[in-house]
Structures are given as structure tokens and as C-alpha cells.
Design a protein around this motif. Structure first.
Motif, PDB file in Angstrom:
ATOM      1  N   TYR A   7       7.087  -7.172  -8.415  1.00  0.00           N
ATOM      2  CA  TYR A   7       7.524  -6.975  -9.330  1.00  0.00           C
ATOM      3  C   TYR A   7       5.646  -6.874  -9.841  1.00  0.00           C
ATOM      4  O   TYR A   7       5.241  -5.374 -10.114  1.00  0.00           O
ATOM      5  N   ASP A   8       4.917  -8.030  -9.372  1.00  0.00           N
ATOM      6  CA  ASP A   8       3.513  -7.893 -10.002  1.00  0.00           C
ATOM      7  C   ASP A   8       3.194  -6.377  -9.167  1.00  0.00           C
ATOM      8  O   ASP A   8       2.058  -5.699  -9.955  1.00  0.00           O
ATOM      9  N   ARG A   9       3.526  -6.248  -8.012  1.00  0.00           N
ATOM     10  CA  ARG A   9       2.393  -5.229  -7.365  1.00  0.00           C
ATOM     11  C   ARG A   9       3.058  -3.792  -7.554  1.00  0.00           C
ATOM     12  O   ARG A   9       2.468  -2.886  -8.435  1.00  0.00           O
ATOM     13  N   HIS A  10       4.587  -3.419  -8.280  1.00  0.00           N
ATOM     14  CA  HIS A  10       5.163  -2.462  -8.779  1.00  0.00           C
ATOM     15  C   HIS A  10       3.967  -2.622 -10.207  1.00  0.00           C
ATOM     16  O   HIS A  10       4.209  -1.094 -10.554  1.00  0.00           O
ATOM     17  N   VAL A  11       3.787  -3.561 -11.271  1.00  0.00           N
ATOM     18  CA  VAL A  11       3.553  -3.433 -12.415  1.00  0.00           C
ATOM     19  C   VAL A  11       1.687  -2.551 -12.161  1.00  0.00           C
ATOM     20  O   VAL A  11       1.278  -1.704 -12.081  1.00  0.00           O
ATOM     21  N   ASN A  12       1.094  -3.747 -11.226  1.00  0.00           N
ATOM     22  CA  ASN A  12      -0.493  -2.686 -10.733  1.00  0.00           C
ATOM     23  C   ASN A  12       0.379  -1.028  -9.997  1.00  0.00           C
ATOM     24  O   ASN A  12      -0.708  -0.627 -10.813  1.00  0.00           O
ATOM     25  N   ALA A  13       0.743  -0.848  -9.624  1.00  0.00           N
ATOM     26  CA  ALA A  13       1.061   0.865  -9.601  1.00  0.00           C
ATOM     27  C   ALA A  13       0.610   1.514 -10.255  1.00  0.00           C
ATOM     28  O   ALA A  13       0.398   2.904 -10.164  1.00  0.00           O
ATOM     29  N   LEU A  14       1.735   1.071 -10.868  1.00  0.00           N
ATOM     30  CA  LEU A  14       2.144   1.659 -12.340  1.00  0.00           C
ATOM     31  C   LEU A  14       1.054   1.867 -13.314  1.00  0.00           C
ATOM     32  O   LEU A  14       0.620   2.878 -13.317  1.00  0.00           O
ATOM     33  N   GLN A  15      -0.507   0.742 -13.614  1.00  0.00           N
ATOM     34  CA  GLN A  15      -1.114   0.799 -14.058  1.00  0.00           C
ATOM     35  C   GLN A  15      -2.090   2.071 -13.355  1.00  0.00           C
ATOM     36  O   GLN A  15      -3.334   2.882 -13.698  1.00  0.00           O
ATOM     37  N   LYS A  16      -2.228   1.683 -12.349  1.00  0.00           N
ATOM     38  CA  LYS A  16      -2.583   2.810 -11.272  1.00  0.00           C
ATOM     39  C   LYS A  16      -2.968   3.891 -11.301  1.00  0.00           C
ATOM     40  O   LYS A  16      -3.804   4.867 -11.694  1.00  0.00           O
ATOM     41  N   ARG A  21       0.307  -1.095   0.125  1.00  0.00           N
ATOM     42  CA  ARG A  21      -0.012  -0.227  -0.406  1.00  0.00           C
ATOM     43  C   ARG A  21       0.685   0.777  -0.247  1.00  0.00           C
ATOM     44  O   ARG A  21      -0.025   2.442  -0.193  1.00  0.00           O
ATOM     45  N   MET A  22       2.281   1.294   0.496  1.00  0.00           N
ATOM     46  CA  MET A  22       2.736   2.034   0.696  1.00  0.00           C
ATOM     47  C   MET A  22       3.348   2.725  -0.599  1.00  0.00           C
ATOM     48  O   MET A  22       3.420   3.576  -1.227  1.00  0.00           O
ATOM     49  N   TYR A  23       3.416   1.384  -1.844  1.00  0.00           N
ATOM     50  CA  TYR A  23       4.176   1.935  -2.590  1.00  0.00           C
ATOM     51  C   TYR A  23       3.368   2.062  -3.641  1.00  0.00           C
ATOM     52  O   TYR A  23       3.784   3.420  -4.900  1.00  0.00           O
ATOM     53  N   ASP A  24       1.953   1.119  -3.530  1.00  0.00           N
ATOM     54  CA  ASP A  24       1.051   1.944  -4.565  1.00  0.00           C
ATOM     55  C   ASP A  24       0.673   3.853  -4.011  1.00  0.00           C
ATOM     56  O   ASP A  24       1.054   4.780  -5.242  1.00  0.00           O
ATOM     57  N   VAL A  25       0.747   4.074  -3.261  1.00  0.00           N
ATOM     58  CA  VAL A  25       0.558   5.463  -2.908  1.00  0.00           C
ATOM     59  C   VAL A  25       2.034   6.157  -3.064  1.00  0.00           C
ATOM     60  O   VAL A  25       2.366   7.116  -4.373  1.00  0.00           O
ATOM     61  N   LEU A  26       2.944   5.905  -3.089  1.00  0.00           N
ATOM     62  CA  LEU A  26       4.146   6.616  -3.758  1.00  0.00           C
ATOM     63  C   LEU A  26       4.095   6.540  -4.826  1.00  0.00           C
ATOM     64  O   LEU A  26       4.775   7.634  -5.553  1.00  0.00           O
ATOM     65  N   VAL A  27       4.185   5.588  -5.324  1.00  0.00           N
ATOM     66  CA  VAL A  27       4.403   5.834  -7.267  1.00  0.00           C
ATOM     67  C   VAL A  27       3.490   6.669  -7.128  1.00  0.00           C
ATOM     68  O   VAL A  27       2.979   7.179  -8.387  1.00  0.00           O
ATOM     69  N   GLN A  28       1.822   6.695  -7.244  1.00  0.00           N
ATOM     70  CA  GLN A  28       1.143   7.805  -7.910  1.00  0.00           C
ATOM     71  C   GLN A  28       1.512   8.629  -7.210  1.00  0.00           C
ATOM     72  O   GLN A  28       1.059   9.757  -8.034  1.00  0.00           O
ATOM     73  N   SER A  29       1.788   9.312  -6.248  1.00  0.00           N
ATOM     74  CA  SER A  29       2.127  10.717  -5.705  1.00  0.00           C
ATOM     75  C   SER A  29       3.653  10.811  -6.778  1.00  0.00           C
ATOM     76  O   SER A  29       3.906  12.193  -6.747  1.00  0.00           O
ATOM     77  N   THR A  82      14.697   8.099  -9.686  1.00  0.00           N
ATOM     78  CA  THR A  82      13.705   7.893  -8.990  1.00  0.00           C
ATOM     79  C   THR A  82      13.419   6.652  -9.277  1.00  0.00           C
ATOM     80  O   THR A  82      13.023   5.993  -8.644  1.00  0.00           O
ATOM     81  N   LYS A  83      13.672   5.008 -11.016  1.00  0.00           N
ATOM     82  CA  LYS A  83      13.741   4.109 -11.510  1.00  0.00           C
ATOM     83  C   LYS A  83      14.539   3.428  -9.883  1.00  0.00           C
ATOM     84  O   LYS A  83      13.812   2.975  -9.647  1.00  0.00           O
ATOM     85  N   ASN A  84      15.977   4.250 -10.073  1.00  0.00           N
ATOM     86  CA  ASN A  84      16.362   3.570  -9.202  1.00  0.00           C
ATOM     87  C   ASN A  84      15.681   3.486  -7.875  1.00  0.00           C
ATOM     88  O   ASN A  84      16.360   2.455  -7.206  1.00  0.00           O
ATOM     89  N   ALA A  85      15.534   4.717  -7.796  1.00  0.00           N
ATOM     90  CA  ALA A  85      14.940   4.776  -5.658  1.00  0.00           C
ATOM     91  C   ALA A  85      14.151   3.782  -5.996  1.00  0.00           C
ATOM     92  O   ALA A  85      13.861   3.269  -4.659  1.00  0.00           O
ATOM     93  N   LEU A  86      12.612   4.054  -6.428  1.00  0.00           N
ATOM     94  CA  LEU A  86      11.803   2.926  -6.696  1.00  0.00           C
ATOM     95  C   LEU A  86      12.551   1.765  -6.462  1.00  0.00           C
ATOM     96  O   LEU A  86      12.020   0.576  -5.596  1.00  0.00           O
ATOM     97  N   ARG A  87      12.457   0.889  -6.857  1.00  0.00           N
ATOM     98  CA  ARG A  87      13.701  -0.310  -6.980  1.00  0.00           C
ATOM     99  C   ARG A  87      14.660  -0.775  -5.970  1.00  0.00           C
ATOM    100  O   ARG A  87      14.148  -1.600  -5.574  1.00  0.00           O
ATOM    101  N   ARG A  88      15.159   0.788  -4.829  1.00  0.00           N
ATOM    102  CA  ARG A  88      15.411  -0.094  -3.662  1.00  0.00           C
ATOM    103  C   ARG A  88      14.448  -0.227  -3.286  1.00  0.00           C
ATOM    104  O   ARG A  88      14.817  -1.341  -1.761  1.00  0.00           O
ATOM    105  N   PHE A  89      13.625   0.462  -3.345  1.00  0.00           N
ATOM    106  CA  PHE A  89      12.166   0.745  -2.462  1.00  0.00           C
ATOM    107  C   PHE A  89      11.572  -0.478  -1.946  1.00  0.00           C
ATOM    108  O   PHE A  89      11.447  -1.430  -0.939  1.00  0.00           O
ATOM    109  N   ARG A  90      12.238  -1.199  -3.203  1.00  0.00           N
ATOM    110  CA  ARG A  90      11.293  -2.142  -3.249  1.00  0.00           C
ATOM    111  C   ARG A  90      11.581  -3.515  -3.050  1.00  0.00           C
ATOM    112  O   ARG A  90      11.049  -4.344  -2.122  1.00  0.00           O
ATOM    113  N   ILE A  91      12.950  -3.592  -3.173  1.00  0.00           N
ATOM    114  CA  ILE A  91      14.278  -4.378  -2.676  1.00  0.00           C
ATOM    115  C   ILE A  91      13.435  -4.798  -0.586  1.00  0.00           C
ATOM    116  O   ILE A  91      13.169  -5.636  -0.209  1.00  0.00           O
TER     117      ILE A  91
END
Length: 288
Positions: A235-244, A200-208, A220-229
Motif C-alpha cells: 500500500y505504501d508503494r501505491h500511495v507513492n505512485a499516486l503522489q508521483k 516499478r510496473m505499478y508506478d508506470v501503470l498508475v502514471q500512464s 479502475t480502482k478495482n483493477a488497480l487493487r487486484r493488480f496490487r494483490i
């Protein structure tokens, strides 16, 4: 002495004054280094040697002093909330002595103690998130912390690669400790609540960050990648956040979003539907 009692018979005042100035400057530098080495602006109740040794071991003492110069020593009593769920928080806490409990929705997640951080969400990935996603309450009789404002901490490490590397390492290690603390000891996996919250944190972060944008930088990509790790976001959650946020996976990889880009995606989908042999051939080409 040579410039004052000169063999010619009169003092050489000009070089004498310059030497006196250089001497004064050197004395000021020595005094500043001595002051930093003592770090007397920090409360004597804080064991700075322990903080240096266990949290920032790679730093030289002068760099460590520069980091500590932006911190203040604070004491809290039992029941005090350092962070509150869904409330703004612009501070980073380093526990020096005492214990806190982190909760989400009233349910305890894990405990934090000496040499652990509070309020660092996103800081170590250069994604400064003002809203706290959990509550942190003091459970020991008293709690002693070193406290930074997030802005002061960012300014302290900016332009100093040694400080940046040390702070990044300390925060990353702390996040790993929290991850293991939130894990199921029997299965060594994150509890469902921790997984859901990270997603949920990642969804909010990507949308903002990306909903209103038409391009995304490599930083920004590197920062988001480190956040995911660090927060175990799949990765599925990442793609879903992008689509939102109105981004496709391809657009994110390309680094920009445009009408032409979207038309290319639509054409690819159309080709896949009406020419399945072409789609299969393309897929085999990608595999081999």
C-alpha cells in the motif's frame, strides 16, 4: 408429409415451405455445434482435452470452443523469444508442450511449462499493458503454444460472463504459480528483483492512467487493487505512485481531483500544524 399429401387433395405449399426453412436452419445449427465440438481448426498436435481439463475446467464445451476459435496453434524452436524486455507485445501465449525461461536484465526469474501463460501482464485485471517487462525465451527443443491477440481475447470474453469468469480464474491462478516460482524456497518470500519489478510496473501503470486525469472510476480502482494483490505491491508503494502522478491519497479515495479538493487538503495540513490539540482529538475520534 401432412402438408404435401393433404386430405383436401392439394399440397399446402406455404406451410410446407416454412417447415422446410425451419428444418434447414436447425440442420445448420446442428452442423455448427458439431464443428465446434470437434474444433478441427486447431492443430491436431494440440491436446485440447488437456487444455480444457487443466486450464478452463469450468467451461462447457461450446463456450470452450468459442474461446479456442480465436486462438491459433504455433510452434517455436529453441532460442526463440516470445516476449522481449521493454518491447511491445500484443499476444497472449498458452504453452501446450515445451518449456520457456523468463528473464529480467539477463537474470533468470523462473521457468514456465505446460498449461502456463506468457504475455498476460495486466490482462486478468482488465489493464492491457502493451510493453513487456521481461524476456521469455524457448529453452526446450520445440515449443507448441495456443496464441491469442490481446484484442481478440478481449472481444471473445466481452459480453459472455462464463468465458470472462473462466479466463479470469485461469490467469489469476497462473499469476499465483508465477509468484511462488519467483519466491525464495527457504523463506517463501518474493526475491528482491521480483518485488522491485512489480513496484516499478505499478508506478508506470498508475502514471500512464492517472497523471493527466482529474477523476478515477471505481472500475479502475478495482483493477488497480487486484493488480496490487496479484503482484504483491504494498500500500505504501501505491500511495507513492499516486503522489508521483499528482494525486493525494484522499483525492484517490474521493475519486476526483480538483482545486477545491487540494485546498481542503491544504487546510487540513494547516490546522494540524497550528492546532495540534485539534489534530490529536480528530485522530482519537477516528480510532474510537
Amino acid at each position: 408429409a401432412f402438408n404435401y399429401w393433404h386430405p383436401v387433395g392439394f399440397p399446402l405449399w406455404l406451410p410446407f415451405r416454412w417447415n422446410a426453412l425451419f428444418l434447414a436452419i436447425n440442420l445448420l445449427w446442428v452442423g455448427d455445434l458439431y464443428y465446434k465440438s470437434r474444433m478441427s481448426w486447431i492443430d491436431s498436435k494440440v491436446n485440447l482435452d488437456e487444455v480444457h481439463r487443466h486450464v478452463f475446467p469450468s467451461l462447457q464445451k461450446t463456450d470452450f470452443a468459442s474461446l479456442m476459435k480465436t486462438a491459433v496453434s504455433e510452434e517455436y524452436t529453441k532460442g526463440t523469444e516470445l516476449t522481449k524486455e521493454n518491447a511491445l507485445n500484443d499476444k497472449v501465449f498458452l504453452i501446450v508442450n515445451g518449456k520457456v525461461t523468463v528473464t529480467k536484465g539477463g537474470k533468470p526469474l523462473y521457468n514456465l511449462t505446460t498449461c502456463q501463460f506468457v504475455g498476460t501482464l495486466g490482462v486478468h485485471t482488465s489493464l492491457y499493458i502493451d510493453k513487456s517487462m521481461s524476456s521469455t525465451e524457448v529453452t526446450s527443443r520445440t515449443l507448441r503454444c495456443l496464441v491469442w491477440s490481446k484484442d481478440d481475447l478481449a472481444r471473445a470474453v466481452e459480453g459472455n460472463s462464463r468465458l470472462l469468469a473462466a479466463v479470469d480464474a485461469a490467469l489469476s491462478i497462473d499469476e499465483l504459480r508465477k509468484t511462488f516460482a519467483a519466491a525464495d524456497p527457504a523463506q517463501h518470500e518474493l526475491k528482491d528483483g521480483a518485488k522491485t519489478e512489480s513496484g516499478r510496473m505499478y508506478d508506470v501503470l498508475v502514471q500512464s492512467m492517472m497523471k493527466e486525469e482529474t477523476s478515477v472510476s471505481n472500475r479502475t480502482k478495482n483493477a488497480l487493487r487486484r493488480f496490487r494483490i496479484l503482484y504483491n505491491v504494498g500500500y505504501d508503494r501505491h500511495v507513492n505512485a499516486l503522489q508521483k502522478s499528482g494525486w493525494s491519497e484522499k483525492q484517490y479515495k474521493d475519486g476526483f481531483k480538483s482545486l477545491e479538493n487540494e485546498n481542503v487538503d491544504a487546510m487540513d495540513d494547516h490546522t494540524a500544524v497550528h492546532n495540534p490539540h485539534h489534530s490529536a482529538h480528530t485522530a482519537l475520534g477516528e480510532i474510537y
